[in-house]
Design a protein around this motif. Structure first.
Motif, PDB file in Angstrom:
ATOM      1  N   ILE A  11      29.683  37.311  52.541  1.00 11.37           N
ATOM      2  CA  ILE A  11      31.119  37.027  52.604  1.00 11.37           C
ATOM      3  C   ILE A  11      31.561  36.012  51.545  1.00 11.37           C
ATOM      4  O   ILE A  11      32.638  36.171  50.956  1.00 11.37           O
ATOM      5  CB  ILE A  11      31.551  36.593  54.029  1.00 11.37           C
ATOM      6  N   VAL A  12      30.730  34.985  51.284  1.00 13.44           N
ATOM      7  CA  VAL A  12      31.146  33.971  50.300  1.00 13.44           C
ATOM      8  C   VAL A  12      31.287  34.583  48.898  1.00 13.44           C
ATOM      9  O   VAL A  12      32.347  34.466  48.288  1.00 13.44           O
ATOM     10  CB  VAL A  12      30.208  32.738  50.323  1.00 13.44           C
ATOM     11  N   PRO A  13      30.246  35.273  48.375  1.00 13.10           N
ATOM     12  CA  PRO A  13      30.453  35.913  47.061  1.00 13.10           C
ATOM     13  C   PRO A  13      31.608  36.914  47.044  1.00 13.10           C
ATOM     14  O   PRO A  13      32.327  36.987  46.039  1.00 13.10           O
ATOM     15  CB  PRO A  13      29.110  36.594  46.769  1.00 13.10           C
ATOM     16  N   VAL A  14      31.817  37.659  48.117  1.00 14.97           N
ATOM     17  CA  VAL A  14      32.902  38.647  48.134  1.00 14.97           C
ATOM     18  C   VAL A  14      34.266  37.959  48.054  1.00 14.97           C
ATOM     19  O   VAL A  14      35.145  38.375  47.284  1.00 14.97           O
ATOM     20  CB  VAL A  14      32.812  39.554  49.392  1.00 14.97           C
ATOM     21  N   VAL A  15      34.430  36.872  48.817  1.00 15.36           N
ATOM     22  CA  VAL A  15      35.705  36.138  48.773  1.00 15.36           C
ATOM     23  C   VAL A  15      35.915  35.540  47.379  1.00 15.36           C
ATOM     24  O   VAL A  15      37.030  35.565  46.845  1.00 15.36           O
ATOM     25  CB  VAL A  15      35.743  35.043  49.874  1.00 15.36           C
ATOM     26  N   VAL A  16      34.832  35.030  46.768  1.00 16.66           N
ATOM     27  CA  VAL A  16      34.937  34.482  45.406  1.00 16.66           C
ATOM     28  C   VAL A  16      35.407  35.564  44.433  1.00 16.66           C
ATOM     29  O   VAL A  16      36.301  35.335  43.612  1.00 16.66           O
ATOM     30  CB  VAL A  16      33.582  33.872  44.958  1.00 16.66           C
ATOM     31  N   VAL A  17      34.845  36.766  44.548  1.00 20.65           N
ATOM     32  CA  VAL A  17      35.236  37.880  43.666  1.00 20.65           C
ATOM     33  C   VAL A  17      36.717  38.201  43.852  1.00 20.65           C
ATOM     34  O   VAL A  17      37.458  38.357  42.861  1.00 20.65           O
ATOM     35  CB  VAL A  17      34.362  39.132  43.941  1.00 20.65           C
ATOM     36  N   VAL A  18      37.167  38.283  45.101  1.00 20.16           N
ATOM     37  CA  VAL A  18      38.577  38.611  45.359  1.00 20.16           C
ATOM     38  C   VAL A  18      39.487  37.536  44.756  1.00 20.16           C
ATOM     39  O   VAL A  18      40.495  37.857  44.118  1.00 20.16           O
ATOM     40  CB  VAL A  18      38.835  38.775  46.876  1.00 20.16           C
ATOM     41  N   ILE A  19      39.118  36.261  44.921  1.00 20.23           N
ATOM     42  CA  ILE A  19      39.935  35.175  44.362  1.00 20.23           C
ATOM     43  C   ILE A  19      39.930  35.235  42.828  1.00 20.23           C
ATOM     44  O   ILE A  19      40.957  34.990  42.187  1.00 20.23           O
ATOM     45  CB  ILE A  19      39.447  33.801  44.887  1.00 20.23           C
ATOM     46  N   MET A  20      38.799  35.628  42.245  1.00 20.15           N
ATOM     47  CA  MET A  20      38.725  35.785  40.777  1.00 20.15           C
ATOM     48  C   MET A  20      39.724  36.825  40.268  1.00 20.15           C
ATOM     49  O   MET A  20      40.177  36.758  39.120  1.00 20.15           O
ATOM     50  CB  MET A  20      37.313  36.244  40.359  1.00 20.15           C
ATOM     51  N   LEU A  21      40.041  37.797  41.123  1.00 18.44           N
ATOM     52  CA  LEU A  21      40.890  38.916  40.692  1.00 18.44           C
ATOM     53  C   LEU A  21      42.382  38.659  40.882  1.00 18.44           C
ATOM     54  O   LEU A  21      43.210  39.360  40.295  1.00 18.44           O
ATOM     55  CB  LEU A  21      40.502  40.175  41.473  1.00 18.44           C
TER      56      LEU A  21
END
Lengths: 111, 130
Positions: B41-51
């Motif tokens: 979940i942490v890497p996925v949320v980071v990816v979404v925020i990056m976008l």
């Protein structure tokens, strides 16, 4: 506290919310026009509300799921422990949702 | 077979049979995918925020990078599998008409596989850059 039904309800919301995630990925793979449509939706008031709701549902389901995992392992069955886990999941879910949106605005707001 | 005159004990008749008639494998996979998503979940949320706030070209470039594509693929597989099992539990809890239950379980499988395949296809297409 009857939070088990909230765990189930957020799970159902996430089930259908996945359509939004799939739509977003397909749009990114399709091209600029399709991607702009997704951004127009997620940038609108109703879109933001849905994405905010999705964020909370995901964070609550995560925290509430960890609570269930603690029970699966055989811990936390005393009355005060159950109450603490339940309130902890509720508060942590809301706090994580707020944290993610604050970071999202701080990082992505200026782009 | 399983009437009152059966020689099988009540326990033997129900052992390994939940409402899904497939025993405890779904229980295990539900936990397996849950733990997988807790880790992802942490890497996925980071990816979404990056976008957030990026245009199509920027988003496509990020989504097509190898580590991000792999993280998203793992999350999609875990989440759609978790969804399928969770919804089946809900269906089995609330729908008691056998034919409707089977139709609902089937529709649930179709939905989850379709969401998984569409998302996986999109990520692979972004990764191949065409």
């Amino acid at each position: 506290m009857a939070l088990s039904i909230v765990h189930r309800a957020t799970g159902l919301a996430l089930y259908f919310g996945t359509l939004l995630l799939a739509w977003w990925l397909i749009a990114a793979a399709s091209g600029p026009t399709a991607y702009a449509n997704v951004q127009a939706f997620t940038g609108s008031a109703i879109g933001k509300l849905i994405v905010f709701g999705y964020t909370w549902a995901l964070m609550h389901h995560l925290c509430s799921g960890i609570r269930h995992f603690v029970w699966d392992l055989g811990y936390g069955f005393k009355a005060n422990e159950r109450e603490a886990l339940t309130w902890g999941a509720l508060v942590a879910g809301i706090a994580l949702t707020m944290l993610i949106w604050i970071i999202a605005y701080a990082v992505g707001g200026g782009r | 077979m399983s009437g009152p005159s059966s020689m099988r004990t009540p326990l033997a008749r129900v052992r390994n049979l939940g409402a899904s008639h497939s025993g405890t494998s779904d229980f295990w996979r539900q936990r397996l995918t849950a733990v997988a998503m807790t880790l992802l979940i942490v890497p996925v949320v980071v990816v979404v925020i990056m976008l957030i706030g990026r245009n199509h070209a920027g988003a496509a470039q990020i989504l097509g990078s190898i580590p991000i594509a792999i993280i998203l693929l793992l999350f999609i597989i875990a989440s759609t599998w978790h969804m399928k099992i969770g919804m089946q539990v809900v269906i089995e809890d609330y729908i008691h008409n056998e034919k409707l239950k089977i139709a609902s379980v089937m529709a649930n499988n179709f939905f989850c596989v379709a969401v998984a395949m569409a998302s996986i296809y999109a990520i692979l297409k972004l990764s191949s850059g065409v």
